[in-house]
Design an enzyme around this catalytic site. Structure first.
Site, PDB file in Angstrom:
ATOM      1  N   HIS A  83       0.835  -1.203   0.000  1.00  0.00           N
ATOM      2  CA  HIS A  83       0.000   0.000   0.000  1.00  0.00           C
ATOM      3  C   HIS A  83       0.870   1.253   0.000  1.00  0.00           C
ATOM      4  O   HIS A  83       1.230   1.764   1.071  1.00  0.00           O
ATOM      5  CB  HIS A  83      -0.900  -0.002   1.237  1.00  0.00           C
ATOM      6  CG  HIS A  83      -1.790  -1.196   1.329  1.00  0.00           C
ATOM      7  ND1 HIS A  83      -1.328  -2.436   1.716  1.00  0.00           N
ATOM      8  CD2 HIS A  83      -3.114  -1.351   1.067  1.00  0.00           C
ATOM      9  CE1 HIS A  83      -2.335  -3.296   1.700  1.00  0.00           C
ATOM     10  NE2 HIS A  83      -3.430  -2.662   1.311  1.00  0.00           N
ATOM     11  N   HIS A 105      -3.867   3.570  -3.334  1.00  0.00           N
ATOM     12  CA  HIS A 105      -4.044   2.965  -2.004  1.00  0.00           C
ATOM     13  C   HIS A 105      -3.333   1.619  -1.832  1.00  0.00           C
ATOM     14  O   HIS A 105      -2.500   1.479  -0.946  1.00  0.00           O
ATOM     15  CB  HIS A 105      -5.543   2.786  -1.690  1.00  0.00           C
ATOM     16  CG  HIS A 105      -5.794   1.840  -0.573  1.00  0.00           C
ATOM     17  ND1 HIS A 105      -5.784   2.232   0.739  1.00  0.00           N
ATOM     18  CD2 HIS A 105      -6.011   0.485  -0.556  1.00  0.00           C
ATOM     19  CE1 HIS A 105      -6.004   1.173   1.508  1.00  0.00           C
ATOM     20  NE2 HIS A 105      -6.146   0.110   0.749  1.00  0.00           N
TER      21      HIS A 105
HETATM   22  C1  LIG Z   1     -11.437  -3.962   9.904  1.00  0.00           C
HETATM   23  C2  LIG Z   1     -10.885  -3.827   8.533  1.00  0.00           C
HETATM   24  N1  LIG Z   1     -11.721  -3.801   7.491  1.00  0.00           N
HETATM   25  C3  LIG Z   1     -11.239  -3.741   6.242  1.00  0.00           C
HETATM   26  C4  LIG Z   1      -9.906  -3.689   6.004  1.00  0.00           C
HETATM   27  C5  LIG Z   1      -9.365  -3.702   4.590  1.00  0.00           C
HETATM   28  N2  LIG Z   1      -8.815  -2.370   4.289  1.00  0.00           N
HETATM   29  C6  LIG Z   1      -7.509  -2.138   4.353  1.00  0.00           C
HETATM   30  S1  LIG Z   1      -7.124  -0.563   4.017  1.00  0.00           S
HETATM   31  C7  LIG Z   1      -8.743  -0.170   3.749  1.00  0.00           C
HETATM   32  C8  LIG Z   1      -9.146   1.217   3.389  1.00  0.00           C
HETATM   33  C9  LIG Z   1      -8.576   2.150   4.326  1.00  0.00           C
HETATM   34  O1  LIG Z   1      -8.757   3.454   3.937  1.00  0.00           O
HETATM   35  P1  LIG Z   1      -7.886   4.544   4.663  1.00  0.00           P
HETATM   36  O2  LIG Z   1      -7.797   4.274   6.084  1.00  0.00           O
HETATM   37  O3  LIG Z   1      -8.458   5.849   4.258  1.00  0.00           O
HETATM   38  O4  LIG Z   1      -6.449   4.346   4.064  1.00  0.00           O
HETATM   39  P2  LIG Z   1      -5.841   5.026   2.780  1.00  0.00           P
HETATM   40  O5  LIG Z   1      -6.561   4.464   1.585  1.00  0.00           O
HETATM   41  O6  LIG Z   1      -6.083   6.473   2.901  1.00  0.00           O
HETATM   42  O7  LIG Z   1      -4.425   4.621   2.808  1.00  0.00           O
HETATM   43  C10 LIG Z   1      -9.546  -1.270   3.943  1.00  0.00           C
HETATM   44  C11 LIG Z   1     -11.018  -1.260   3.776  1.00  0.00           C
HETATM   45  C12 LIG Z   1      -9.063  -3.719   7.130  1.00  0.00           C
HETATM   46  N3  LIG Z   1      -7.748  -3.695   7.020  1.00  0.00           N
HETATM   47  N4  LIG Z   1      -9.584  -3.747   8.368  1.00  0.00           N
END
Ligand SMILES: Cc1ncc(C[n+]2csc(CCOP(=O)(O)OP(=O)(O)O)c2C)c(N)n1
Ligand SMILES: [Mg+2]
Length: 702
Positions: free
Chosen positions: A29, A264
């Site tokens: 990521h 992401h």
């Molecule tokens: C409880 C949980 N649900 C789903 C995920 C899968 N997941 C990993 S990152 C993400 C999106 C996160 O968005 P954000 O915190 O805004 O990170 P950015 O894209 O800005 O790096 C998801 C849904 C997870 N890691 N944990």
């Protein structure tokens, strides 16, 4: 002096290292490390109190990457700050046996304070760290010094902010005015599916302000000077936890991907990595740290080392000056548990009359609290029922950090995640408590506790359908199997008061997470003779036996009493019976094969398990032909005595099931279940199904 040019170059180095490692791994990521590099570097360089040469230094601030998918940010920092994470490890990001797994793992990579990945969990555990830190300082008088004026720094993303765990924990932290918390919210408006506006439109700052947080708005967290200014403000407490709402661009610096969801969770691509390099004006060499950046960080590490050493000698002198206080401090740091804890707990255990195990547990807890200063915890608004208050311990509040009883409110997930943080702080054996059925709300946290092997104790009461009138929503069925499937978690279901004392002693001396399952209803105590056989550490042991036995009843918790009563009925019929209390499947499975065979002879067929919950998993112990008595359906609302009849949890009901299972329902069959018709005076076929039996019966088990 914070040299902004070198700081910017360092942040860009983090960007390149992250992008390159992710590219090489072909997974990861990049967006988050690129977006947060400016803030994170500023924090680590200028504000974080840490000592890379001693990553577990107790006096350090804590760093929690709640947005754990951004792990390369943390690994790059650990590399630059000389935590012993060599470049080779960055090159093997996400590979087998590397120190750089996909998400940060506590105990695996030096300098990682907590395992994160499930979003929101890091945030909520930070609240527990803050609680444990304040409690430790208050109990030892160190709150009058600045030795443990630690900060807990968190980086959380949009995902963390959307999670319920964060809402629960933030509400609690604001209420408790945990002002050592400094959370950076990476407000980049992007999650996996695209713009956050797809699913998230509240004003997060306003929400946190309502929780009693101070909110600092940082309009451009890709500007190092602005990050620095926000942190300068944040570290000066105003009596509330702090949220820095930092506007960033996800994938900052990658010209074609920044600001987009595509930054992401996938490598930027070779071309975009090169475009990033060009855009940031970074050298062509891959996995490269410019000498001036290395020197910049090295100098800072040397300073940090020096101030940690000064702290250490000042602290040692402080401790040496007051031996009484020194002993108290040590009891927290070493989480001291007296070696004879079991004997001590047994001294106070009520064994003269039937008593619910939640009640005997509550009595045992008082003694445990007296003997183990590091033990503290609380419940999610059910302490009067779970009996987990420490009497005269006081309440942990915004005003009283020495209070020993935590009131987590009706926030089970935050409670359990806070419990992890409390354990990780290094000065506490935390316990948390609620009704067993609500462990469902805690499961993700318990899994994280097990992954990190955190020593903490879960006290779950109302552990079966015996809850009664509250009905099926409050009667646990499958929870016990769910917990048993979590690797590294030890589940103890004591049968009566002696076992409760033994279970608490085990839990206090364990080195990982332990669950205590306790009843709402009374349980008869063992006789003195039986009590002498109790051995919790073995997981299962014979509590009642005949020289020759035809059947083994294996029971846990409240069903041991039921098994003993059933055994009496069978004995009256001339059957030999062995009764085994299996207080913990996990502990039993850890015993030698020889011991296991001595309790449950391997060739034995007539095994019965009795447990007021799902039968899932029991055939491992009773064999495929054994009889598992349990509840493979939801409970019901009625007085529990009615439920015991309806569900067949009476000695007669259990016996009927046994007869039905092992013996043909044949009128010509005696149904006595004996092994050998020589001793069977009914003159009928026996139901043993044993090849060596010379009674000429057909093996007739079902
Ligand atoms: C409880 C949980 N649900 C789903 C995920 C899968 N997941 C990993 S990152 C993400 C999106 C996160 O968005 P954000 O915190 O805004 O990170 P950015 O894209 O800005 O790096 C998801 C849904 C997870 N890691 N944990
Ligand atoms: Mg985001």
């Amino acid at each position: 002096m914070y040299d902004l040019t070198l700081a910017a170059k360092s942040a860009n180095t983090i960007r390149m290292l992250s992008a390159e490692a992710i590219q090489k791994a072909k997974s990861g990521h990049p967006g988050m490390p690129l977006g947060c590099a400016d803030y994170a570097f500023t924090l680590w360089y200028k504000y974080l109190r840490h000592n890379p040469k001693n990553p577990t230094w107790l006096g350090r601030d804590r760093f929690i990457l709640s947005a754990g998918h951004g792990s390369m940010l943390e690994y790059s920092l650990l590399h630059l700050f000389e935590y012993g994470l060599p470049m080779e490890e960055l090159k093997s990001f996400r590979q087998w046996d590397s120190r750089t797994p996909g998400h940060p793992e506590f105990g695996h990579t030096k300098g990682v304070d907590i395992t994160t990945g499930p979003l929101g969990s890091g945030f909520a555990s930070a609240v527990g760290m803050a609680i444990a830190n304040r409690y430790f300082a208050a109990k030892t008088g160190l709150d009058q010094t600045d030795f443990f004026a630690n900060k807990i720094y968190v980086i959380a993303g949009d995902g963390c902010m959307m999670e319920g765990a964060t809402s629960e924990a933030a509400s609690l932290a604001g209420h408790l005015a945990l002002d050592e918390l400094v959370v950076f919210y990476d407000d980049n408006n992007i999650t996996i599916e695209g713009q956050t506006s797809l699913a998230f439109s509240e004003d997060v700052g306003a929400r946190f302000a309502a929780y009693n947080w101070r909110v600092i708005n940082l309009d451009n967290a890709n500007d190092i000077a602005k990050c620095d200014a926000a942190l300068t403000q944040a570290v000066e407490s105003d009596g509330r936890p702090t949220l820095i709402v930092g506007k960033t661009k996800i994938g900052f610096g990658a010209p074609n991907k920044q600001g987009k969801a595509s930054a992401h969770g996938e490598p930027l691509g070779e071309e975009e990595v090169e475009a990033l390099r060009k855009n940031l004006n970074m050298p062509a060499e891959k996995f490269f740290v410019a000498p001036e950046v290395a020197a910049f960080c090295q100098n800072r590490v040397a300073e940090l080392e020096k101030s940690a050493a000064a702290w250490e000698s000042k602290f040692q002198a402080f401790v040496a000056a007051d031996p009484v206080r020194a002993k108290v401090i040590q009891s927290f740091i070493n989480k001291t548990v007296p070696a004879n804890i079991k004997e001590e707990l047994l001294k106070v255990t009520p064994v003269d009359k039937p008593i619910a195990s939640r009640a005997s547990g509550g009595i045992v807890l008082q003694k445990a609290a007296e003997l183990v200063p590091a033990l503290f915890g609380g419940a999610a608004d059910l302490a009067p029922s779970t009996k987990t208050d420490i009497k005269n311990g006081g309440d942990f509040t915004a005003e009283n950090r020495a209070g020993r009883n935590l009131h987590f409110g009706v926030r089970e997930l935050a409670m359990a995640l806070a419990g992890n943080g409390m354990a990780l702080n290094g000065t506490a054996i935390p316990y948390t408590s609620t009704f067993f059925v609500f462990s469902d709300y805690m499961k993700p946290a318990m899994r994280l506790a097990a992954i990190q092997n955190l020593h903490q104790i879960y006290v779950f009461t109302h552990d079966s359908f015996y809850v009664g009138e509250d009905g099926p929503t409050h009667e646990p069925i499958e929870q016990i199997a769910m917990l048993r499937t979590i690797p590294g978690l030890t589940v103890l279901r004591p049968a009566e008061a002696h076992e409760v004392a033994g279970a608490w002693a085990y839990a206090l001396q364990a080195n990982g997470p332990v669950v205590l399952l306790l009843t709402r209803q009374d349980l008869a105590p063992y006789s003195a003779e039986m009590a002498a056989r109790v051995d919790v550490s073995k997981g299962a042991y014979v509590i009642s036996d005949d020289d020759e036995f035809d059947i083994i009843l294996i029971a846990t918790g409240s069903e041991v009493e039921l098994a003993l009563k059933t055994a009496e009925l069978m004995r009256a019929d001339g059957c030999g019976v062995r009764v085994v209390s299996m207080i913990s499947q996990e502990l039993f499975l850890k015993q030698s094969g020889e011991y296991q065979d001595s309790v449950l002879p391997p060739e034995f067929i007539c095994n019965v398990s009795i447990e007021a919950g799902t039968t899932y998993g029991w055939h491992r112990f009773i064999g495929k032909d054994g009889l598992a008595i349990g509840l493979d359906h939801f409970g019901a609302s009625a007085p529990y005595k009615v439920l015991t009849e309806k569900f067949g949890f009476t000695p007669e009901g259990v016996l009927a099931r046994i007869k039905e299972h092992f013996i043909y329902e044949d009128e010509e069959n005696c149904g006595c279940g004996c092994e050998d018709d020589e001793n069977c005076d009914c003159g009928d076929e026996c139901g043993c199904g044993d090849d060596d039996c010379n009674c000429n019966c057909e093996p007739n088990k079902k």
